[in-house]
Design a protein around this motif. Sequence first.
Motif, PDB file in Angstrom:
ATOM      1  N   GLU A 150      96.527   1.925  59.504  1.00  0.00           N
ATOM      2  CA  GLU A 150      97.211   2.977  60.253  1.00  0.00           C
ATOM      3  C   GLU A 150      98.720   2.731  60.241  1.00  0.00           C
ATOM      4  OE1 GLU A 150      95.235   2.617  64.008  1.00  0.00           O
ATOM      5  OE2 GLU A 150      93.560   3.898  63.388  1.00  0.00           O
ATOM      6  N   LEU A 151      99.267   2.715  59.054  1.00  0.00           N
ATOM      7  CA  LEU A 151     100.670   2.368  58.873  1.00  0.00           C
ATOM      8  C   LEU A 151     101.609   3.357  59.551  1.00  0.00           C
ATOM      9  CD1 LEU A 151     102.156   0.070  57.413  1.00  0.00           C
ATOM     10  CD2 LEU A 151     102.369   1.557  55.415  1.00  0.00           C
ATOM     11  N   TRP A 152     101.127   4.567  59.806  1.00  0.00           N
ATOM     12  CA  TRP A 152     101.945   5.576  60.478  1.00  0.00           C
ATOM     13  C   TRP A 152     102.286   5.185  61.915  1.00  0.00           C
ATOM     14  CZ3 TRP A 152      96.783   6.418  59.042  1.00  0.00           C
ATOM     15  CH2 TRP A 152      95.855   6.462  60.091  1.00  0.00           C
ATOM     16  N   GLU A 153     101.552   4.199  62.461  1.00  0.00           N
ATOM     17  CA  GLU A 153     101.823   3.784  63.833  1.00  0.00           C
ATOM     18  C   GLU A 153     103.107   2.954  63.943  1.00  0.00           C
ATOM     19  OE1 GLU A 153     100.593   4.654  66.543  1.00  0.00           O
ATOM     20  OE2 GLU A 153      98.451   5.119  66.380  1.00  0.00           O
ATOM     21  N   ARG A 154     103.564   2.392  62.834  1.00  0.00           N
ATOM     22  CA  ARG A 154     104.767   1.556  62.903  1.00  0.00           C
ATOM     23  C   ARG A 154     105.986   2.326  63.422  1.00  0.00           C
ATOM     24  NH1 ARG A 154     107.147  -2.527  59.953  1.00  0.00           N
ATOM     25  NH2 ARG A 154     105.964  -4.472  60.075  1.00  0.00           N
ATOM     26  N   PRO A 155     106.335   3.472  62.851  1.00  0.00           N
ATOM     27  CA  PRO A 155     107.465   4.211  63.427  1.00  0.00           C
ATOM     28  C   PRO A 155     107.190   4.683  64.850  1.00  0.00           C
ATOM     29  CG  PRO A 155     106.355   5.523  61.743  1.00  0.00           C
ATOM     30  CD  PRO A 155     105.821   4.131  61.632  1.00  0.00           C
ATOM     31  N   VAL A 156     105.942   4.987  65.145  1.00  0.00           N
ATOM     32  CA  VAL A 156     105.591   5.381  66.514  1.00  0.00           C
ATOM     33  C   VAL A 156     105.860   4.229  67.475  1.00  0.00           C
ATOM     34  CG1 VAL A 156     103.719   6.151  68.033  1.00  0.00           C
ATOM     35  CG2 VAL A 156     103.883   7.041  65.699  1.00  0.00           C
ATOM     36  N   ASP A 157     105.605   2.995  67.024  1.00  0.00           N
ATOM     37  CA  ASP A 157     105.902   1.821  67.854  1.00  0.00           C
ATOM     38  C   ASP A 157     107.357   1.838  68.318  1.00  0.00           C
ATOM     39  OD1 ASP A 157     103.330   0.862  67.467  1.00  0.00           O
ATOM     40  OD2 ASP A 157     103.905  -0.596  65.924  1.00  0.00           O
ATOM     41  N   LEU A 158     108.265   2.108  67.390  1.00  0.00           N
ATOM     42  CA  LEU A 158     109.680   2.076  67.728  1.00  0.00           C
ATOM     43  C   LEU A 158     110.068   3.255  68.627  1.00  0.00           C
ATOM     44  CD1 LEU A 158     111.434   0.841  64.465  1.00  0.00           C
ATOM     45  CD2 LEU A 158     110.478  -0.461  66.364  1.00  0.00           C
ATOM     46  N   SER A 159     109.457   4.403  68.402  1.00  0.00           N
ATOM     47  CA  SER A 159     109.722   5.536  69.289  1.00  0.00           C
ATOM     48  C   SER A 159     109.216   5.242  70.698  1.00  0.00           C
ATOM     49  CB  SER A 159     109.062   6.810  68.739  1.00  0.00           C
ATOM     50  OG  SER A 159     109.735   7.279  67.590  1.00  0.00           O
ATOM     51  N   ARG A 160     108.059   4.626  70.801  1.00  0.00           N
ATOM     52  CA  ARG A 160     107.544   4.224  72.115  1.00  0.00           C
ATOM     53  C   ARG A 160     108.476   3.210  72.767  1.00  0.00           C
ATOM     54  NH1 ARG A 160     102.046   1.598  71.195  1.00  0.00           N
ATOM     55  NH2 ARG A 160     102.248   1.255  73.449  1.00  0.00           N
ATOM     56  N   LEU A 161     108.969   2.286  71.973  1.00  0.00           N
ATOM     57  CA  LEU A 161     109.884   1.270  72.470  1.00  0.00           C
ATOM     58  C   LEU A 161     111.143   1.921  73.047  1.00  0.00           C
ATOM     59  CD1 LEU A 161     110.931  -1.652  72.737  1.00  0.00           C
ATOM     60  CD2 LEU A 161     111.626  -1.530  70.322  1.00  0.00           C
ATOM     61  N   ILE A 162     111.697   2.871  72.320  1.00  0.00           N
ATOM     62  CA  ILE A 162     112.899   3.564  72.794  1.00  0.00           C
ATOM     63  C   ILE A 162     112.597   4.335  74.089  1.00  0.00           C
ATOM     64  CG2 ILE A 162     114.529   5.411  72.264  1.00  0.00           C
ATOM     65  CD1 ILE A 162     114.303   4.549  69.302  1.00  0.00           C
ATOM     66  N   SER A 163     111.480   5.046  74.095  1.00  0.00           N
ATOM     67  CA  SER A 163     111.124   5.832  75.287  1.00  0.00           C
ATOM     68  C   SER A 163     111.021   4.945  76.517  1.00  0.00           C
ATOM     69  CB  SER A 163     109.807   6.575  75.061  1.00  0.00           C
ATOM     70  OG  SER A 163     109.946   7.562  74.071  1.00  0.00           O
ATOM     71  N   TYR A 164     110.344   3.818  76.360  1.00  0.00           N
ATOM     72  CA  TYR A 164     110.194   2.914  77.495  1.00  0.00           C
ATOM     73  C   TYR A 164     111.547   2.396  77.963  1.00  0.00           C
ATOM     74  CZ  TYR A 164     109.385  -1.445  79.993  1.00  0.00           C
ATOM     75  OH  TYR A 164     109.439  -2.464  80.924  1.00  0.00           O
ATOM     76  N   GLY A 189     112.152  -1.714  56.840  1.00  0.00           N
ATOM     77  CA  GLY A 189     113.051  -0.712  56.295  1.00  0.00           C
ATOM     78  C   GLY A 189     112.323   0.578  55.982  1.00  0.00           C
ATOM     79  N   PHE A 190     111.107   0.443  55.450  1.00  0.00           N
ATOM     80  CA  PHE A 190     110.233   1.595  55.212  1.00  0.00           C
ATOM     81  C   PHE A 190     109.971   2.317  56.536  1.00  0.00           C
ATOM     82  CE2 PHE A 190     105.926   3.376  54.999  1.00  0.00           C
ATOM     83  CZ  PHE A 190     105.930   4.058  53.786  1.00  0.00           C
ATOM     84  N   THR A 191     109.680   1.545  57.564  1.00  0.00           N
ATOM     85  CA  THR A 191     109.415   2.089  58.893  1.00  0.00           C
ATOM     86  C   THR A 191     110.625   2.838  59.429  1.00  0.00           C
ATOM     87  OG1 THR A 191     107.919   0.224  59.334  1.00  0.00           O
ATOM     88  CG2 THR A 191     108.725   1.467  61.246  1.00  0.00           C
ATOM     89  N   THR A 192     111.791   2.235  59.272  1.00  0.00           N
ATOM     90  CA  THR A 192     113.021   2.843  59.758  1.00  0.00           C
ATOM     91  C   THR A 192     113.309   4.162  59.056  1.00  0.00           C
ATOM     92  OG1 THR A 192     113.957   0.684  60.329  1.00  0.00           O
ATOM     93  CG2 THR A 192     115.512   2.487  59.989  1.00  0.00           C
TER      94      THR A 192
END
Length: 360
Positions: A150-164, A189-192
Amino acid sequence: MLQPKPDPRKTVKSLLSSAFAAVALLVTTPALSQSETASQLPFGPGVTKLVVQDNRVDRKLEGDLWYPTGTPGIFQRADKSKVWQMADADPEGEPAEGTFPLLVISHGMYGNTFNQAWLASEMARRGYIVALVNHPGTSTFKRDADQARELWERPVDLSRLISYLVETSPYKTRIDPERIYAAGHSLGGFTTMLLAGAQFDTDRYRSVCTDDATPVACSVLKGWSVAETQRDQKEMETRREDERIAKFISLDLGGTPVFSRSSLAAIDKPVLVLGSGRADMLDQTIESRALSSALPENSHRHVELKDAGHFDFMGVCKSAGFAILKEHEPGDEMVCINGGAEREEQHRRIVREIVHFLEQ
């Protein structure tokens, strides 16, 4: 699940568990120190543990938050790894007064928050709040086949991090919401770039990753069974852009060949693309150079750091690091090639480029 084919460069083991498992928290064995360089910087490097608190009980995010302190000459260094030099830090130091920009950093494949702790420390000294989390499934200590798929969760991780951080965390009043930035190394870098608006292209993935002579990223994605079902393809192709992020930094990314070229051309936020001139892990022609060629000319800067290698974006190795890894983890010693004084010089160059990019 299929496994990546063996590679002499040992891609999957680039960030080895054994070396990092020996690393203790930065709060252990403090040793007060001061240097001329540190005293010339406006802030000290504070650090605390970070747990993202939101409604995602299925994917816990933990890491470290670095922040500026008002005591630039006071910091400590843990010394619990025989291989890696720990980043200077003032654990739980008193935060400096003021509002600061936020930089979130994504680690590489099977990496962790220690990998770019050196960068977090340097940026905290320069007045940045820096947040790093361990990506579940693709971090040193959290390897899981389904989560990696579920590699798509990596960018979601960072968005969640920012939201929190900006909405509910104790640090929200210290963050300037107009100055939020993202950086990532290798798979980070891919995630970013996904956060910047790049999109996974299933057709390109299938055409590029066809035989044994495919890019390094192909063996990784195939090994994790990425985009093998229609559902997963849809998730991978879904746009994960985060409009709150003002600028993006790619640190020798891997994965450019599977990005949609039209999505890269449509990115309208500033991007700094840093590549490794030594090209010891990744083919720059199909990675950072190709990314630069696909991005809008007037909105990005591409710097190929002469003599720099892929692992120069990680921490500094101790003098015995190379020999220890060669004996106990044969093949992994490559992470410490030119990993001492040469890497420290590369770090200075990297920080100069990043600071110039973010503050121009």
